[in-house]
Design an enzyme around this catalytic site. Structure first.
Site, PDB file in Angstrom:
ATOM      1  N   TRP A   1     -20.775 -41.067 -17.621  1.00  0.00           N
ATOM      2  CA  TRP A   1     -19.852 -40.414 -18.582  1.00  0.00           C
ATOM      3  C   TRP A   1     -19.888 -41.114 -19.927  1.00  0.00           C
ATOM      4  O   TRP A   1     -19.396 -40.598 -20.928  1.00  0.00           O
ATOM      5  CB  TRP A   1     -18.424 -40.384 -18.015  1.00  0.00           C
ATOM      6  CG  TRP A   1     -17.739 -41.720 -17.912  1.00  0.00           C
ATOM      7  CD1 TRP A   1     -18.261 -42.874 -17.409  1.00  0.00           C
ATOM      8  CD2 TRP A   1     -16.405 -42.061 -18.328  1.00  0.00           C
ATOM      9  NE1 TRP A   1     -17.343 -43.893 -17.473  1.00  0.00           N
ATOM     10  CE2 TRP A   1     -16.193 -43.433 -18.030  1.00  0.00           C
ATOM     11  CE3 TRP A   1     -15.363 -41.339 -18.917  1.00  0.00           C
ATOM     12  CZ2 TRP A   1     -14.984 -44.088 -18.305  1.00  0.00           C
ATOM     13  CZ3 TRP A   1     -14.168 -41.993 -19.191  1.00  0.00           C
ATOM     14  CH2 TRP A   1     -13.983 -43.346 -18.887  1.00  0.00           C
ATOM     15  N   ASP A   2     -20.495 -42.305 -19.975  1.00  0.00           N
ATOM     16  CA  ASP A   2     -20.600 -43.087 -21.210  1.00  0.00           C
ATOM     17  C   ASP A   2     -21.146 -42.242 -22.369  1.00  0.00           C
ATOM     18  O   ASP A   2     -20.696 -42.365 -23.510  1.00  0.00           O
ATOM     19  CB  ASP A   2     -21.561 -44.271 -21.015  1.00  0.00           C
ATOM     20  CG  ASP A   2     -21.190 -45.181 -19.849  1.00  0.00           C
ATOM     21  OD1 ASP A   2     -20.611 -44.693 -18.879  1.00  0.00           O
ATOM     22  OD2 ASP A   2     -21.511 -46.379 -19.915  1.00  0.00           O
TER      23      ASP A   2
ATOM     24  N   LYS B   1      -9.344 -52.683 -14.457  1.00  0.00           N
ATOM     25  CA  LYS B   1     -10.636 -53.080 -15.008  1.00  0.00           C
ATOM     26  C   LYS B   1     -10.799 -52.650 -16.466  1.00  0.00           C
ATOM     27  O   LYS B   1     -11.287 -53.381 -17.304  1.00  0.00           O
ATOM     28  CB  LYS B   1     -11.740 -52.454 -14.155  1.00  0.00           C
ATOM     29  CG  LYS B   1     -13.140 -52.758 -14.643  1.00  0.00           C
ATOM     30  CD  LYS B   1     -14.178 -52.111 -13.744  1.00  0.00           C
ATOM     31  CE  LYS B   1     -15.588 -52.395 -14.233  1.00  0.00           C
ATOM     32  NZ  LYS B   1     -16.592 -51.685 -13.451  1.00  0.00           N
ATOM     33  N   GLN B   2     -10.416 -51.408 -16.740  1.00  0.00           N
ATOM     34  CA  GLN B   2     -10.711 -50.843 -18.063  1.00  0.00           C
ATOM     35  C   GLN B   2      -9.693 -49.765 -18.407  1.00  0.00           C
ATOM     36  O   GLN B   2      -8.932 -49.320 -17.538  1.00  0.00           O
ATOM     37  CB  GLN B   2     -12.116 -50.252 -18.064  1.00  0.00           C
ATOM     38  CG  GLN B   2     -12.293 -49.053 -17.152  1.00  0.00           C
ATOM     39  CD  GLN B   2     -13.761 -48.771 -16.846  1.00  0.00           C
ATOM     40  OE1 GLN B   2     -14.316 -49.325 -15.900  1.00  0.00           O
ATOM     41  NE2 GLN B   2     -14.382 -47.896 -17.619  1.00  0.00           N
TER      42      GLN B   2
ATOM     43  N   GLU C   1     -12.046 -48.718 -12.123  1.00  0.00           N
ATOM     44  CA  GLU C   1     -12.753 -48.698 -10.836  1.00  0.00           C
ATOM     45  C   GLU C   1     -12.231 -49.709  -9.825  1.00  0.00           C
ATOM     46  O   GLU C   1     -12.684 -49.733  -8.682  1.00  0.00           O
ATOM     47  CB  GLU C   1     -14.247 -48.938 -11.075  1.00  0.00           C
ATOM     48  CG  GLU C   1     -14.901 -47.794 -11.832  1.00  0.00           C
ATOM     49  CD  GLU C   1     -16.351 -48.057 -12.204  1.00  0.00           C
ATOM     50  OE1 GLU C   1     -16.721 -49.241 -12.350  1.00  0.00           O
ATOM     51  OE2 GLU C   1     -17.104 -47.085 -12.367  1.00  0.00           O
TER      52      GLU C   1
HETATM   53  O1  IFM Z   1     -19.490 -45.703 -16.710  1.00  0.00           O
HETATM   54  C1  IFM Z   1     -19.208 -47.065 -16.584  1.00  0.00           C
HETATM   55  C2  IFM Z   1     -17.965 -47.222 -15.779  1.00  0.00           C
HETATM   56  O2  IFM Z   1     -16.871 -46.621 -16.396  1.00  0.00           O
HETATM   57  C3  IFM Z   1     -17.677 -48.684 -15.554  1.00  0.00           C
HETATM   58  N1  IFM Z   1     -18.783 -49.307 -14.907  1.00  0.00           N
HETATM   59  C4  IFM Z   1     -20.026 -49.208 -15.660  1.00  0.00           C
HETATM   60  C5  IFM Z   1     -20.376 -47.768 -15.943  1.00  0.00           C
HETATM   61  C6  IFM Z   1     -21.639 -47.683 -16.807  1.00  0.00           C
HETATM   62  O3  IFM Z   1     -21.402 -48.198 -18.070  1.00  0.00           O
END
Ligand code: IFM
Length: 695
Positions: free
Chosen positions: A315-316, A548-549, A457
């Protein structure tokens, strides 16, 4: 534009991972890691190819690294001059991002004096199959030099070897190495010519996986000896090297292409050189991996920096990188969108394999939309066993990213032709997919989405992740907007959205607020091994509110019109201290939201973290025992979003370009261009004032 030069001095043998990323050169069709030309596979050199994948046995499917045609090593008076082992007085690697040129210069110390060896490296933006390399030798004393150049077929692979049936040879001043991939027998051809205008003896020879030449000559003190190499790399048909112009000619074409890109892309920041440099460097990275060689291709999460994350598209691309291309080179944006349209088949098959309707896009997409995501994506540090992760099965938000990008593409470019070229199918199939995920409790009045993983995640298999539900609602609305479907319009209104608590905070998923509320350092202190994975069933973060994010914050940043400023502020304040920023995708989302709520100073360090993702060493390189290093194009795209949508506050409202500047204190002014509906606009921000001029 003045040249911007990124430099590293001295040679430390542990720099090779970071330098391989920081000094990457590329043209979208291939990426060449910025390792030294004398480095063999243990230092991870790579000529990484876009979209050519292979699998060996049960290993992960990953992209191909072609035989390394750039290998070059010097010896003087019979002694090898080669880093990191040989003695040197000065060593410098630099990257001129304006011209797209890598340079290295080393002064080797020998028993008789100094021998200077330099390399100029160009991955041609004018010819997707061409690499140019110029080697220069200059000695301060008379020396017997041998320049050994090679196409080295012993490539660095993570799950290889991917190449077999090597044919190595030389004919008519062309050295070549051809091989085929293991799984699909795709031919990979590397060919090389060398030119020089000084007397030398040349010996050409082959070994089982390489083809090389030794060019031997007597160097006179102070004189420069140049060897010009043209190296072609193709998957499929061989490249006709004889049809190319001279080295200088090809170099000039390459530079002209880069200048064309910077004409629209370059961002001027007055008052903050570090930010200007980092931001434009980010754009350099994005341009090295933009798939201009194709009308339907995408960008992998680690760009073209190697095989990490299986060279797959996440999705990046849609959520972090697309905007930059949308506003500077819409043709590239179209290519990215078209990739998803053309991989719909894979998404339909994936959904069907889970008993779901519609299109469930690959979490880690390879050619044809094949999902390369393994069921066991992390290796446990303690047992050394693969850990079951659910990224492939449960990150259902991926399909919404595809719709989000398609909608943005149409809105910003006004090009509706993609809709008839498969875009309508994508919209309806994604809407069908989310419809098949909806669940209603007996007596309940809203649809829920259960058992998912949101962007964070570390918390797997949760119910009603706010981001996922909001994006599913977005998909229903988009499907209704483009197809007129009343059913999807109604479903959008019937999706359950997590409540906003009394403090204005949105719960990330059902039960999140009941998890242990402790700080990141506390969670980190519980690690028994620094490489331990924080997520999964037993990870240190899984039972806590540490994430995580960006997750709720990503939702607020991506869907800014759907939430009030108060809600944005409250969630920023709540979630930022609980976010590890363990993904390079995270910082830019917080930064963007900080700008939206009028706090550019809070945004600034997070912006710099994104913009410098590949300029600074020390990024996260391990998930359990799995190596995850490489370049970070999503962070770089995110940095562009912060600069343009955040600090400059660019918006298109009713087809009008509007800015709401909130520059960081240090920025006196900012100037950039955008391409909007085929016209180029020059935008200048001075403090709180702004102007836009159509060029
Ligand atoms: O798409 C990301 C994900 O959100 C977090 N882990 C790494 C992936 C690739 O950058």
């Amino acid at each position: 534009m003045e040249p911007i030069i990124i430099t590293a001095k001295g040679c430390n043998k542990d720099d090779y991972t970071h330098h391989g990323n920081m000094f990457l050169t590329g043209n979208g069709a291939m990426g060449v890691r910025g390792t030294l030309c004398e480095y063999r596979s243990e230092y991870m050199p790579a000529v990484n190819l876009c979209g050519i994948y292979d699998r060996v046995g049960d290993g992960w499917r990953e992209p191909i690294n072609a035989p390394n045609g750039l290998f070059a090593e010097l010896s003087a008076d019979g002694r090898k001059l080669s880093l990191p082992d040989s003695e040197y007085s000065e060593h410098k690697v630099s990257l001129n991002i304006r011209d797209g040129i890598y340079e290295r210069e080393t002064d080797f110390i020998t028993d008789s004096g100094c021998v200077c060896f330099s390399e100029e490296r160009i991955v041609s933006l004018a010819d997707p199959n061409l690499i140019l390399q110029c080697l220069t030798v200059r000695s301060d004393h008379a020396a017997e030099i041998c320049a050994h150049t090679e196409i080295d077929g012993n490539v660095w692979d993570i799950h290889g070897p991917h190449l077999e049936n090597f044919v190595c040879g030389e004919k008519d001043n062309i050295c070549y190495v051809s091989a085929v991939t293991h799984e699909k027998s795709i031919p990979i051809n590397v060919r090389e010519t060398s030119e020089y205008d000084f007397p030398a003896e040349e010996r050409r020879a082959v070994s089982d996986k390489s083809s090389f030449r030794d060019i031997s000559f007597t160097a006179k003190p102070g004189e420069s000896y140049k060897i010009y190499r043209k190296i072609s790399v193709t998957a499929g048909k061989e490249h006709d090297l004889s049809s190319l112009g001279s080295y200088e000619n090809e170099k000039a074409k390459h530079i002209a292409k880069w200048h064309g890109i910077w004409d629209v892309s370059y961002i001027e920041i007055d008052g903050d050189e570090a930010a200007e440099r980092a931001l434009n460097y980010s754009l350099y990275q994005l341009n090295c991996i933009a798939p201009r060689h194709s009308r339907s291709a995408s960008i992998a999460a680690r760009g073209l920096s190697g095989q990490v994350y299986k060279g797959a598209v996440f999705w990046d691309t849609e959520m972090f990188m697309l905007d930059y291309f949308l506003y500077t080179e819409p043709q590239v944006a179209r290519t990215l969108v078209k990739y998803r349209i053309d991989t719909l088949g894979g998404a339909l098959r994936k959904a069907a394999s889970y008993g779901l309707d519609g299109a469930f896009y690959a979490w880690e997409s390879q050619e044809g939309g094949y999902d390369a995501c393994s069921d066991y994506n992390v290796t446990d540090v303690f047992t050394k066993r693969p850990m079951r992760t659910f990224f492939r099965d449960k990150q259902v938000h991926i399909s919404s990213a595809v719709v989000y990008a398609l909608d943005k593409y149409v809105e910003i470019t006004g090009d509706t032709s993609v809709l008839n070229e498969g875009g309508y199918d994508v919209l309806t199939e994604c809407a069908k997919f989310y419809r098949s995920l909806l669940l209603k409790k007996c007596g309940g009045d809203k649809y829920e989405i259960r058992d998912v993983i949101g962007p964070d995640e570390y918390h797997e298999r949760v119910n009603n992740n706010a981001y996922t539900n909001a994006m599913a609602r977005f998909v229903f609305r988009a499907a209704a907007k483009y197809t007129g479907s009343q059913e999807y319009k109604a479903l959008a209104d019937e999706i359950y959205m997590p409540k906003i608590n009394n403090d204005g905070v949105i719960e990330q998923f059902d039960g999140y607020f009941d998890l242990e509320d402790c700080c990141i350092d506390e969670v980190r202190s519980r690690l028994l091994d620094p490489k331990e994975y924080w997520g999964g069933a037993y990870g240190v973060a899984a039972h806590t509110q540490v994430i995580k994010q960006a997750d709720v914050v990503a939702m607020l940043s991506m869907l800014p019109d759907e939430f009030s400023d108060d809600v944005k502020k409250a969630n920023l304040k709540y979630y930022e201290p609980r976010t590890e920023h363990g993904s390079s995708l995270s910082a830019c989302m917080y930064s963007l939201l900080s700008c939206a709520v009028g706090d550019p100073e809070f945004a600034y360090p997070l912006f710099m973290k994104s913009a410098e993702a590949d300029l600074r060493p020390g990024g996260k390189e391990w998930a359990g025992l799995v190596y995850i290093g490489g370049t970070h194009p999503a962070a770089e795209g995110g940095a562009w979003k912060v600069a343009i949508f955040g600090f400059a506050g660019l918006e298109i409202k009713n087809s009008e370009i509007i800015c709401s500047p909130r520059l960081p204190k240090a920025w006196k002014s900012m100037r950039f261009k955008i391409n909007y509906r085929g016209d180029i606009y020059d935008i200048q921000i001075n403090g709180g004032d702004w102007s836009v001029t159509k060029l």
